[in-house]
Design an enzyme around this catalytic site. Structure first.
Site, PDB file in Angstrom:
ATOM      1  N   CYS A   1      -4.509   8.147   9.385  1.00 51.65           N
ATOM      2  CA  CYS A   1      -4.648   7.563  10.720  1.00 51.65           C
ATOM      3  C   CYS A   1      -4.281   8.563  11.806  1.00 51.65           C
ATOM      4  O   CYS A   1      -3.315   9.304  11.680  1.00 51.65           O
ATOM      5  CB  CYS A   1      -3.745   6.337  10.849  1.00 51.65           C
ATOM      6  SG  CYS A   1      -4.467   4.860  10.148  1.00 51.65           S
TER       7      CYS A   1
ATOM      8  N   ASP B   1       4.506   0.193  12.127  1.00 46.47           N
ATOM      9  CA  ASP B   1       3.234  -0.318  11.586  1.00 46.47           C
ATOM     10  C   ASP B   1       2.945  -1.761  12.004  1.00 46.47           C
ATOM     11  O   ASP B   1       1.888  -2.296  11.691  1.00 46.47           O
ATOM     12  CB  ASP B   1       3.223  -0.221  10.051  1.00 46.47           C
ATOM     13  CG  ASP B   1       3.146   1.226   9.587  1.00 46.47           C
ATOM     14  OD1 ASP B   1       2.840   2.097  10.409  1.00 46.47           O
ATOM     15  OD2 ASP B   1       3.410   1.478   8.394  1.00 46.47           O
TER      16      ASP B   1
ATOM     17  N   ILE C   1       8.394   6.261  17.016  1.00 49.41           N
ATOM     18  CA  ILE C   1       8.096   7.014  15.791  1.00 49.41           C
ATOM     19  C   ILE C   1       6.881   7.935  15.975  1.00 49.41           C
ATOM     20  O   ILE C   1       6.952   9.130  15.683  1.00 49.41           O
ATOM     21  CB  ILE C   1       7.834   6.067  14.588  1.00 49.41           C
ATOM     22  CG1 ILE C   1       8.913   4.987  14.479  1.00 49.41           C
ATOM     23  CG2 ILE C   1       7.689   6.864  13.283  1.00 49.41           C
ATOM     24  CD1 ILE C   1      10.289   5.450  14.038  1.00 49.41           C
TER      25      ILE C   1
ATOM     26  N   LYS D   1       0.834  -1.215   0.000  1.00 50.17           N
ATOM     27  CA  LYS D   1       0.000   0.000   0.000  1.00 50.17           C
ATOM     28  C   LYS D   1       0.860   1.253   0.000  1.00 50.17           C
ATOM     29  O   LYS D   1       0.648   2.172  -0.802  1.00 50.17           O
ATOM     30  CB  LYS D   1      -0.915   0.000   1.234  1.00 50.17           C
ATOM     31  CG  LYS D   1      -1.593   1.335   1.485  1.00 50.17           C
ATOM     32  CD  LYS D   1      -2.289   1.388   2.820  1.00 50.17           C
ATOM     33  CE  LYS D   1      -1.413   1.566   4.019  1.00 50.17           C
ATOM     34  NZ  LYS D   1      -1.306   2.883   4.620  1.00 50.17           N
ATOM     35  N   ASN D   2       1.834   1.312   0.907  1.00 47.17           N
ATOM     36  CA  ASN D   2       2.595   2.563   1.048  1.00 47.17           C
ATOM     37  C   ASN D   2       3.537   2.824  -0.127  1.00 47.17           C
ATOM     38  O   ASN D   2       3.925   3.965  -0.364  1.00 47.17           O
ATOM     39  CB  ASN D   2       3.343   2.584   2.383  1.00 47.17           C
ATOM     40  CG  ASN D   2       2.384   2.784   3.547  1.00 47.17           C
ATOM     41  OD1 ASN D   2       1.232   3.168   3.341  1.00 47.17           O
ATOM     42  ND2 ASN D   2       2.827   2.512   4.758  1.00 47.17           N
TER      43      ASN D   2
ATOM     44  N   ARG E   1       2.012  14.188  13.364  1.00 46.05           N
ATOM     45  CA  ARG E   1       2.354  13.986  11.959  1.00 46.05           C
ATOM     46  C   ARG E   1       2.588  15.289  11.182  1.00 46.05           C
ATOM     47  O   ARG E   1       1.879  15.604  10.215  1.00 46.05           O
ATOM     48  CB  ARG E   1       1.285  13.107  11.287  1.00 46.05           C
ATOM     49  CG  ARG E   1       1.023  11.845  12.076  1.00 46.05           C
ATOM     50  CD  ARG E   1       0.214  10.837  11.356  1.00 46.05           C
ATOM     51  NE  ARG E   1       0.966  10.119  10.345  1.00 46.05           N
ATOM     52  CZ  ARG E   1       0.451   9.151   9.612  1.00 46.05           C
ATOM     53  NH1 ARG E   1      -0.792   8.797   9.770  1.00 46.05           N
ATOM     54  NH2 ARG E   1       1.186   8.547   8.717  1.00 46.05           N
ATOM     55  N   PRO E   2       3.605  16.077  11.589  1.00 44.09           N
ATOM     56  CA  PRO E   2       3.915  17.315  10.879  1.00 44.09           C
ATOM     57  C   PRO E   2       4.483  17.041   9.489  1.00 44.09           C
ATOM     58  O   PRO E   2       4.910  15.914   9.205  1.00 44.09           O
ATOM     59  CB  PRO E   2       4.988  17.968  11.767  1.00 44.09           C
ATOM     60  CG  PRO E   2       5.627  16.827  12.479  1.00 44.09           C
ATOM     61  CD  PRO E   2       4.566  15.775  12.661  1.00 44.09           C
TER      62      PRO E   2
ATOM     63  N   ARG F   1      -8.798   0.518   4.753  1.00 42.40           N
ATOM     64  CA  ARG F   1      -7.847   1.450   4.144  1.00 42.40           C
ATOM     65  C   ARG F   1      -6.570   0.738   3.696  1.00 42.40           C
ATOM     66  O   ARG F   1      -5.903   1.192   2.772  1.00 42.40           O
ATOM     67  CB  ARG F   1      -7.478   2.548   5.151  1.00 42.40           C
ATOM     68  CG  ARG F   1      -8.635   3.478   5.461  1.00 42.40           C
ATOM     69  CD  ARG F   1      -8.210   4.596   6.363  1.00 42.40           C
ATOM     70  NE  ARG F   1      -6.924   5.079   5.911  1.00 42.40           N
ATOM     71  CZ  ARG F   1      -5.972   5.558   6.693  1.00 42.40           C
ATOM     72  NH1 ARG F   1      -6.173   5.633   7.983  1.00 42.40           N
ATOM     73  NH2 ARG F   1      -4.847   5.974   6.200  1.00 42.40           N
TER      74      ARG F   1
END
Ligand code: EPU
Length: 429
Positions: A118, A306, A328, A22-23, A123-124, A398
């Protein structure tokens, strides 16, 4: 609203095949825009994030056709009519930011709704912005949209404060058609960084060093169409490896790249699972009681964030005290209270979860707070006693292709149900 009903207690057995990553696909599909040509992308996973992304790409004027049951996506990028992606098209996914880098590289302009995705931390995107600025772009953030524009991109040396996957890929894409040479120092090294670099190179880009501590991108004036096959999804593969371990089953996970799985394989072996590694598959089977372990998430090749929730579900069923440290994302433990509803004994202190192993989970009504948390709850449900009803499964859709079909084929009991018709929920004590 659909939910998953999971009945636990059956050891998973058999073979499961891993879908495309997916990523990787979330970056490769936008990168195709830079070809200005026709690209054929194989092994695209049929998951909701990709569906949302492809709709947004289509909205830009790209003609998309599908082959091979939707797993091959043919993108005709010869006429890109728009360079703005509105909130309604993309707000749901994090990877909307890849359209920024790709369109900036291809068209010197892009305006995209700020990323969603998510809810696992702040998450900048400051590192993405730093990179774009260094290449000569101006950035404006207003009304939930980020606009990047330039007359011309020029290569530079960019040091990333932290090895961000998104920033590495975004800068790498934007730099492909910049004038001169760009160096990305302290880049992320995840397998899908290498995959995107390989795809860019197949379109005529000159990217070297992806997967190492420095990436060099020599700008080219034009790119062209290409056919490319996306790598297997290491996180989906890891999730099925843990599914085998947590249900004390015996599963051959096929179509993966064993090297990508090293951190996960090592931890499963350390716990006492049997792991047999073959050319492009890994078998995980139960042999003896597991022992408690300590795990810390780190950028690749470290243990992937993940896989953190799925591993915590497994560690929660192991005798003794296990420890998971998340380095993370700061808010990636919210699902532990859902596991608690199933009987897990987990105490979260800052970025560390202290897990006191219990002998079993009992089914409960729980909520998938994000994608990987949702996967962890499915695994917990499969391992536990009785029925587990999981809500918010759009989060799972997703990122996992045909999850219920794959688990059912392994003998697990999982059904997607319509909540209008209330199921009878029986919890076995
Ligand atoms: N970070 C910054 N500034 C930035 C970018 C990142 O401080 O400009 C920080 C983040 O806050 C985080 C760390 O750097 O602490 C790593 O973030 P990264 O940018 O690597 O993550 P991402 O690109 O947003 C991708 C995956 C995630 C995966 C992470 C880490 C995609 C679309 N998403 O996110 O995948 O967890 O890398 O490997 O590729 C998932 O698939 O479930 C998922 C969340």
């Amino acid at each position: 609203m659909e939910k998953y009903l999971v009945k636990g207690g059956v050891p998973l057995r058999g073979e499961v095949s891993v879908s495309g990553a997916k990523n990787a696909a979330l970056a490769v599909l936008p990168a195709a825009l830079m070809s200005g040509d026709v690209c054929t992308i194989n092994n695209v996973p049929k998951v909701e994030d990709i569906h949302v992304l492809l709709q947004a790409i289509q909205h830009l004027g790209v003609k998309i056709t599908y082959e091979n049951d939707g797993h091959t996506v043919i993108m005709d990028c010869r006429k890109i009519e728009k360079v703005t992606v509105d909130y309604e098209h993309i707000s749901k996914i994090r990877a909307s930011y890849y359209l920024l880098g790709a369109l900036l590289g291809a068209k010197n302009y892009s305006k995209v709704a700020l990323p969603g995705g998510c809810n696992i931390g702040a998450r900048p995107i400051d590192q993405h912005i730093k990179g774009f600025k260094a290449l000569g772009a101006e950035i404006e953030i207003e009304h939930g949209m980020i606009e990047v524009k330039t007359d011309k991109l020029v290569g530079d040396t960019i040091y990333l404060d932290s090895p961000s996957v998104g920033a590495t890929i975004n800068i790498m894409m934007a730099a492909c058609m910049a004038e001169g040479t760009t160096y990305i120092e302290n880049p992320a090294k995840e397998p899908h960084i290498v995959d995107v670099a390989n795809f860019l190179n197949s379109m005529g880009a000159k990217v070297k060093g992806a997967g190492t501590h420095i990436i060099k991108i020599q700008g080219v004036s034009k790119m062209h169409g290409s056919e490319y096959t996306i790598i297997p999804d290491m996180i989906e593969a890891g999730t099925y490896m843990v599914a085998a371990a947590i249900t004390k089953g015996n599963v051959l996970v096929r179509n993966l790249i064993p090297k990508h799985m090293d951190a996960i394989t090592a931890k499963l072996i350390e716990m006492g699972a049997r792991v047999d590694v073959y050319g492009d598959s890994i078998r995980v089977s139960y042999e003896k009681d597991y022992s408690s372990i300590r795990v810390k998430t780190l950028p690749y090749p470290g243990f992937p964030t993940d896989m953190q929730p799925q591993f915590v579900a497994l560690m929660a069923l192991v005798n003794g005290v296990s420890v998971m440290t998340e380095s993370i994302f700061e808010s990636r433990f919210s699902y532990t209270s859902e596991l608690g509803r199933m009987g897990a004994d987990i105490k979260v202190e800052g970025n560390t979860a202290i897990i006191n192993g219990v002998s079993n989970f009992t089914g409960a009504q729980v909520r998938a707070t994000d994608l990987r948390a949702g996967a962890a709850l499915v695994l917990a449900g499969l391992a536990g006693k009785g029925d587990t009803l999981i809500s918010n499964i759009y989060n799972i859709d997703r990122g996992y292709e045909c999850l219920e079909d794959k688990i059912s084929a392994l003998g697990g009991w999982i059904k997607r149900i319509d909540t209008e018709k209330k199921p009878e929920l029986k919890v076995v004590s």
